[in-house]
Design a protein around this motif. Structure first.
Motif, mmCIF file in Angstrom:
data_model
loop_
_atom_site.group_PDB
_atom_site.id
_atom_site.type_symbol
_atom_site.label_atom_id
_atom_site.label_comp_id
_atom_site.label_asym_id
_atom_site.label_seq_id
_atom_site.Cartn_x
_atom_site.Cartn_y
_atom_site.Cartn_z
ATOM 1 N N GLY A 36 69.779 26.131 51.486
ATOM 2 C CA GLY A 36 70.938 25.579 50.813
ATOM 3 C C GLY A 36 70.580 25.312 49.360
ATOM 4 O O GLY A 36 69.548 24.715 49.067
ATOM 5 N N VAL A 37 71.396 25.794 48.439
ATOM 6 C CA VAL A 37 71.169 25.554 47.014
ATOM 7 C C VAL A 37 71.937 24.296 46.621
ATOM 8 O O VAL A 37 73.132 24.195 46.864
ATOM 9 N N THR A 38 71.241 23.354 46.016
ATOM 10 C CA THR A 38 71.880 22.083 45.648
ATOM 11 C C THR A 38 72.168 21.979 44.156
ATOM 12 O O THR A 38 73.160 21.377 43.771
ATOM 13 N N THR A 39 71.299 22.545 43.309
ATOM 14 C CA THR A 39 71.562 22.562 41.867
ATOM 15 C C THR A 39 70.942 23.814 41.252
ATOM 16 O O THR A 39 69.983 24.376 41.777
ATOM 17 N N LEU A 40 71.511 24.215 40.125
ATOM 18 C CA LEU A 40 70.971 25.294 39.293
ATOM 19 C C LEU A 40 70.883 24.756 37.881
ATOM 20 O O LEU A 40 71.897 24.339 37.314
ATOM 21 N N ASN A 41 69.678 24.746 37.306
ATOM 22 C CA ASN A 41 69.514 24.232 35.950
ATOM 23 C C ASN A 41 68.821 25.272 35.081
ATOM 24 O O ASN A 41 67.711 25.717 35.396
ATOM 25 N N LEU A 42 69.484 25.640 33.984
ATOM 26 C CA LEU A 42 68.927 26.584 33.023
ATOM 27 C C LEU A 42 68.026 25.826 32.054
ATOM 28 O O LEU A 42 68.465 24.874 31.410
ATOM 29 N N ARG A 43 66.776 26.263 31.986
ATOM 30 C CA ARG A 43 65.828 25.613 31.085
ATOM 31 C C ARG A 43 65.935 26.207 29.680
ATOM 32 O O ARG A 43 66.519 27.262 29.482
ATOM 33 N N GLU A 44 65.347 25.528 28.717
ATOM 34 C CA GLU A 44 65.384 26.009 27.331
ATOM 35 C C GLU A 44 64.682 27.341 27.167
ATOM 36 O O GLU A 44 65.016 28.115 26.274
ATOM 37 N N LYS A 71 81.505 31.286 45.083
ATOM 38 C CA LYS A 71 82.246 30.472 44.114
ATOM 39 C C LYS A 71 81.564 29.122 43.920
ATOM 40 O O LYS A 71 81.437 28.637 42.794
ATOM 41 N N GLU A 72 81.095 28.514 45.015
ATOM 42 C CA GLU A 72 80.425 27.213 44.926
ATOM 43 C C GLU A 72 79.096 27.330 44.180
ATOM 44 O O GLU A 72 78.749 26.470 43.370
ATOM 45 N N ILE A 73 78.352 28.405 44.424
ATOM 46 C CA ILE A 73 77.076 28.607 43.721
ATOM 47 C C ILE A 73 77.331 28.846 42.235
ATOM 48 O O ILE A 73 76.621 28.327 41.380
ATOM 49 N N ALA A 74 78.357 29.620 41.911
ATOM 50 C CA ALA A 74 78.691 29.869 40.505
ATOM 51 C C ALA A 74 79.004 28.559 39.780
ATOM 52 O O ALA A 74 78.603 28.375 38.623
ATOM 53 N N LYS A 75 79.704 27.649 40.458
ATOM 54 C CA LYS A 75 80.013 26.349 39.844
ATOM 55 C C LYS A 75 78.736 25.595 39.475
ATOM 56 O O LYS A 75 78.691 24.919 38.451
ATOM 57 N N LEU A 76 77.696 25.720 40.308
ATOM 58 C CA LEU A 76 76.431 25.050 40.013
ATOM 59 C C LEU A 76 75.808 25.572 38.718
ATOM 60 O O LEU A 76 75.050 24.867 38.060
ATOM 61 N N ALA A 77 76.126 26.818 38.357
ATOM 62 C CA ALA A 77 75.607 27.418 37.130
ATOM 63 C C ALA A 77 76.588 27.259 35.965
ATOM 64 O O ALA A 77 76.368 27.814 34.892
ATOM 65 N N GLY A 78 77.683 26.528 36.190
ATOM 66 C CA GLY A 78 78.654 26.315 35.126
ATOM 67 C C GLY A 78 79.628 27.462 34.951
ATOM 68 O O GLY A 78 80.283 27.570 33.914
ATOM 69 N N SER A 79 79.752 28.326 35.954
ATOM 70 C CA SER A 79 80.671 29.465 35.887
ATOM 71 C C SER A 79 81.755 29.328 36.938
ATOM 72 O O SER A 79 81.627 28.559 37.885
ATOM 73 N N ASP A 80 82.807 30.093 36.754
ATOM 74 C CA ASP A 80 83.869 30.117 37.745
ATOM 75 C C ASP A 80 84.105 31.559 38.158
ATOM 76 O O ASP A 80 84.327 32.423 37.307
ATOM 77 N N LEU A 81 83.998 31.827 39.444
ATOM 78 C CA LEU A 81 84.339 33.148 39.965
ATOM 79 C C LEU A 81 85.783 33.095 40.443
ATOM 80 O O LEU A 81 86.153 32.188 41.188
ATOM 81 N N PRO A 82 86.599 34.063 40.038
ATOM 82 C CA PRO A 82 88.013 34.037 40.441
ATOM 83 C C PRO A 82 88.199 34.542 41.872
ATOM 84 O O PRO A 82 88.752 35.612 42.105
#
Length: 152
Positions: A36-44, A71-82
């Protein structure tokens, strides 16, 4: 009346996913399943910290192959899949000897007046109706609140 589109086709999602995974592994990718993926964080530095139910993973790239939950995973990355989840009825036959004997895949048949499509599915046939807006069940709760865990 039927509709034939010479360039039309379909893809088996499982086979496509396996082919992409094989190619990715060939070039050094690691594939984690059942987490289960709980968060996605893009580092510098451009890499990702993927927090999972089994701990964190540091990744150069992340491929969203979450299927029903994409769609839920995309939200964790700050994106929206239609994407809008919906229920769609279809029937798959067992092996049809005449279909199995074919040397190539038959075209997808779309019967607009009859409101259905027909195509090959392995050694049988897949038949699916085009549901009307009155009969197709779109899962608005899933669209707004996400697909529940454990579905599929």
């Amino acid at each position: 009346m039927g509709l034939y589109t010479a360039s039309d086709g379909h893809v088996d999602p499982y086979s496509l996913t396996q082919a992409i995974a094989k190619g990715a592994r060939k070039y050094g990718a690691l594939i984690f399943q059942g987490l289960g993926v709980t968060t996605l964080n893009l580092r510098e530095d451009g890499r990702w910290v993927v927090s999972t139910t089994e701990g964190d993973i540091l990744a150069n790239r992340v491929v969203n192959a979450a299927g029903f939950w994409a769609k839920e995973i995309a939200k964790l990355a700050g994106s929206d899949l239609p994407l809008v989840p919906n229920h769609h009825q279809y029937l798959v036959t067992s092996t049809v000897p005449e279909v199995k004997a074919l040397k190539r895949e038959i075209p997808v048949l779309r019967h607009l007046e009859g409101s259905f499509y027909l195509r090959m599915e392995r050694d049988g046939l897949l038949i699916g109706p085009y549901e009307s807006t009155h009969t197709m069940r779109q899962c608005e709760d899933w669209m707004w609140n996400g697909v529940p865990e454990g579905m599929v």
